[in-house]
Design an enzyme around this catalytic site. Structure first.
Site, PDB file in Angstrom:
ATOM      1  N   CYS A 127      38.788  45.497  41.934  1.00 29.37           N
ATOM      2  CA  CYS A 127      37.943  44.761  42.705  1.00 29.37           C
ATOM      3  C   CYS A 127      38.804  43.808  43.328  1.00 29.37           C
ATOM      4  O   CYS A 127      38.371  42.607  43.495  1.00 29.37           O
ATOM      5  CB  CYS A 127      36.797  43.889  41.895  1.00 29.37           C
ATOM      6  SG  CYS A 127      35.651  44.992  40.786  1.00 29.37           S
TER       7      CYS A 127
ATOM      8  N   LYS B   8      35.359  38.500  28.127  1.00 27.43           N
ATOM      9  CA  LYS B   8      36.826  39.020  28.249  1.00 27.43           C
ATOM     10  C   LYS B   8      37.619  38.041  27.109  1.00 27.43           C
ATOM     11  O   LYS B   8      38.726  38.241  26.855  1.00 27.43           O
ATOM     12  CB  LYS B   8      37.471  38.704  29.682  1.00 27.43           C
ATOM     13  CG  LYS B   8      36.955  39.575  30.751  1.00 27.43           C
ATOM     14  CD  LYS B   8      37.545  39.111  32.067  1.00 27.43           C
ATOM     15  CE  LYS B   8      36.819  39.562  33.149  1.00 27.43           C
ATOM     16  NZ  LYS B   8      36.878  40.984  33.642  1.00 27.43           N
TER      17      LYS B   8
ATOM     18  N   ASP C  18      39.874  30.302  39.052  1.00 33.26           N
ATOM     19  CA  ASP C  18      39.092  31.472  38.390  1.00 33.26           C
ATOM     20  C   ASP C  18      39.729  31.664  37.046  1.00 33.26           C
ATOM     21  O   ASP C  18      41.187  31.970  37.279  1.00 33.26           O
ATOM     22  CB  ASP C  18      39.087  32.599  39.163  1.00 33.26           C
ATOM     23  CG  ASP C  18      38.721  34.259  38.608  1.00 33.26           C
ATOM     24  OD1 ASP C  18      38.529  34.050  37.399  1.00 33.26           O
ATOM     25  OD2 ASP C  18      38.405  34.693  39.406  1.00 33.26           O
TER      26      ASP C  18
ATOM     27  N   GLN D 284      41.081  35.706  33.529  1.00 32.31           N
ATOM     28  CA  GLN D 284      42.060  36.405  32.951  1.00 32.31           C
ATOM     29  C   GLN D 284      43.079  35.534  32.122  1.00 32.31           C
ATOM     30  O   GLN D 284      44.164  35.852  31.828  1.00 32.31           O
ATOM     31  CB  GLN D 284      43.042  37.393  34.093  1.00 32.31           C
ATOM     32  CG  GLN D 284      42.183  38.150  34.795  1.00 32.31           C
ATOM     33  CD  GLN D 284      41.632  39.298  33.743  1.00 32.31           C
ATOM     34  OE1 GLN D 284      41.844  39.519  32.708  1.00 32.31           O
ATOM     35  NE2 GLN D 284      40.462  40.327  34.282  1.00 32.31           N
TER      36      GLN D 284
ATOM     37  N   HIS E   1      40.123  38.314  43.091  1.00 34.13           N
ATOM     38  CA  HIS E   1      39.008  39.186  42.666  1.00 34.13           C
ATOM     39  C   HIS E   1      37.795  39.055  43.893  1.00 34.13           C
ATOM     40  O   HIS E   1      37.877  37.870  44.194  1.00 34.13           O
ATOM     41  CB  HIS E   1      38.577  38.838  41.405  1.00 34.13           C
ATOM     42  CG  HIS E   1      37.766  39.854  40.900  1.00 34.13           C
ATOM     43  ND1 HIS E   1      36.391  39.798  40.851  1.00 34.13           N
ATOM     44  CD2 HIS E   1      37.793  40.932  39.733  1.00 34.13           C
ATOM     45  CE1 HIS E   1      35.562  40.761  40.178  1.00 34.13           C
ATOM     46  NE2 HIS E   1      36.733  41.421  39.664  1.00 34.13           N
TER      47      HIS E   1
HETATM   48  N1  C6P Z   1      37.747  41.692  36.324  1.00 38.46           N
HETATM   49  C1  C6P Z   1      38.742  43.679  35.707  1.00 38.46           C
HETATM   50  O1  C6P Z   1      38.693  44.913  35.186  1.00 38.46           O
HETATM   51  P1  C6P Z   1      32.839  38.974  35.581  1.00 38.46           P
HETATM   52  O2  C6P Z   1      32.313  40.317  36.028  1.00 38.46           O
HETATM   53  O3  C6P Z   1      32.074  38.081  36.160  1.00 38.46           O
HETATM   54  O4  C6P Z   1      32.953  38.718  34.124  1.00 38.46           O
HETATM   55  O5  C6P Z   1      34.359  38.896  35.836  1.00 38.46           O
HETATM   56  C2  C6P Z   1      34.639  38.825  37.359  1.00 38.46           C
HETATM   57  C3  C6P Z   1      36.004  38.430  37.522  1.00 38.46           C
HETATM   58  C4  C6P Z   1      36.419  37.508  38.219  1.00 38.46           C
HETATM   59  N2  C6P Z   1      37.828  37.181  38.234  1.00 38.46           N
HETATM   60  C5  C6P Z   1      38.937  37.829  37.840  1.00 38.46           C
HETATM   61  C6  C6P Z   1      40.348  37.491  37.936  1.00 38.46           C
HETATM   62  C7  C6P Z   1      38.594  38.904  37.087  1.00 38.46           C
HETATM   63  O6  C6P Z   1      39.506  39.645  36.554  1.00 38.46           O
HETATM   64  C8  C6P Z   1      37.114  39.356  37.101  1.00 38.46           C
HETATM   65  C9  C6P Z   1      36.795  40.465  36.419  1.00 38.46           C
HETATM   66  C10 C6P Z   1      37.388  42.891  35.752  1.00 38.46           C
HETATM   67  O7  C6P Z   1      39.716  43.353  36.335  1.00 38.46           O
HETATM   68  C11 C6P Z   1      36.285  43.653  36.072  1.00 38.46           C
HETATM   69  S1  C6P Z   1      36.456  44.148  37.928  1.00 38.46           S
END
Ligand code: C6P
Length: 411
Positions: free
Chosen positions: A369, A230, A204, A207, A127
């Site tokens: 993203c 999430k 990370d 997910q 991401h």
């Molecule tokens: N992905 C998706 O729709 P934040 O915004 O900090 O809570 O998470 C960022 C982020 C970082 N790593 C991974 C693997 C992610 O999937 C995400 C967030 C969302 O897939 C929004 S782009």
């Protein structure tokens, strides 16, 4: 097709008030949990109860509310520690979310340890949140970034990973589960290999924590970060786990508030102990408490049941969507969690997403993203259905039928 007889998805759905609403006159089918999961009543209540009954600033008052708020917030930290299997709450930092957690590591550990002549390893499926903080730092500090590419099924190229490890990277940073492909990476094996090569490991978990039981000691990762929103909790709150010895050695990042020990114009400033050294200013107190409630809720459902339920949904979605003419799945790894990404020949993902929305079906379209991944695949983006504890097999059937209908209209 049914999920486990002990998993009562209808009883779970009933705990999510938003799922009873309609969108464009149709019952909502929410397939965008990877972007943000919906909230069960228990989490909404925990946050409302705190705000209506307990709220005060924490760590600094002698009065009853300040003490109750502090206990609730620190109690939530302990819940996170237990959920991740960390040794101590000193290793659990409240941050704004995954993005914030990665930036903290880049700006503290990274700024201390990375410089000219060094290199780090990322992967093609990261991401932007696990790419851009490193690019920004690399521009300033002059280290190199090497990228592990993908196999055609959306798994990572192990041989290339080993080649990159031979360059002696200081850091390997990668996602546990890909938000665009659903691939589940073998964190334990990669971490062991990275450690053998002398690298520090950041994972990370944005997910993975919503879908899988994660034990940071078993995985032996150095840093692990995830987002509250999430995992059925609020936005604006997340967690960075770090091994105590690493966190101890890192300089603080943001200054002020809880992170100070003493402050003096004459003698300079000393810093607080872990985890507070990294928690400047008044934190998102209600968010932290509600995140604790969200983890309680997930554990009440049971992580193994949740994983099994979502596995059935993912398999079923692949089987049903495969019946649609011109279907092309993006990401067919043998081990996937909670995400089905696809394209249909001759249909723009955005148009398909818009039509599905008209039918009350929420999916995400676009690059998710992960632009470097989409560029490499030579596609503008995908349609992505992502699953949560509350999705049903019937909803997946509804999705597949709607996709077939919409695709026929758009061709
Ligand atoms: N992905 C998706 O729709 P934040 O915004 O900090 O809570 O998470 C960022 C982020 C970082 N790593 C991974 C693997 C992610 O999937 C995400 C967030 C969302 O897939 C929004 S782009």
């Amino acid at each position: 097709m049914t999920t486990s007889s002990t998993y009562d998805v209808h009883a779970i759905r009933a705990q999510f008030p938003i799922l009873s609403r309609e969108v464009h006159g149709k019952p909502l089918a929410y397939f965008d949990s990877a972007a943000s999961a919906q909230k069960p009543q228990a989490v909404i209540d925990a946050q409302a109860r705190y705000l209506s009954h307990t709220h005060s600033n924490i760590h600094r008052g002698v009065h009853a509310l300040a003490q109750e708020a502090t206990e609730a917030y620190e109690g939530a930290r302990e819940k996170v520690r237990a959920h991740l299997g960390a040794t101590s709450t000193r290793e659990i930092l409240f941050v704004g979310g995954t993005t914030d957690g990665i930036n903290l590591v880049a700006q503290t550990w990274g700024r201390t340890n990375l410089g000219t002549g060094d290199c780090i390893v990322l992967t093609r499926m990261e991401h932007h949140s696990n790419i851009v903080p490193w690019q920004m730092l690399a521009q300033e500090r002059g280290f190199d970034i090497h990228v592990v590419e993908l196999n055609p099924d959306g798994t990572l190229d192990d041989d290339q990973f080993v080649q990159h490890l031979n360059r002696g990277p200081k850091l390997v940073a990668f996602t546990h589960v890909s938000n665009a492909l659903g691939t589940v990476n073998d964190v334990k094996r990669w971490t062991a290999a990275a450690h053998d090569a002398g690298a520090t490991v950041l994972v990370d978990g944005a997910q993975s924590v919503p879908h899988l039981a994660v034990n940071v000691q078993e995985l032996d990762v150095d840093f692990y970060t995830f987002s509250g929103h999430k995992t059925y909790g609020p936005t604006g709150i997340g967690i960075l786990y770090g091994k105590e010895a690493l966190l101890d050695a890192m300089p603080p990042w943001r200054g002020g508030g809880e992170m100070i020990g003493t402050v003096s114009f004459e003698n300079g400033t000393t810093y607080n102990e872990l985890p507070y050294k990294f928690e400047a200013g008044t934190p998102h107190i209600s968010g932290g408490i509600a995140l604790g409630a969200a983890l309680d809720w997930m554990n009440g459902v049971g992580m193994a049941s949740l994983t099994a339920h979502e596995h059935v949904l993912t398999q079923h979605a692949h089987a049903r969507l495969a019946e649609v003419d011109g279907m092309r799945f993006i990401g067919t790894a043998p081990c996937k969690a909670g995400v089905v990404s696809f394209l249909i020949d001759g249909v723009h993902p955005y148009d398909l997403g818009t039509l599905l929305d008209q039918l009350g079906i929420a999916v995400r379209t676009g690059h998710h993203c992960t632009e470097p991944l989409m560029d490499k695949l030579g596609i503008p983006g995908t349609v992505r259905a992502s699953f949560g504890a509350y999705n049903t097999v019937e909803e997946v059937d509804r999705l597949a039928e709607a996709v077939a209908r919409a695709a026929a209209m758009l061709r």
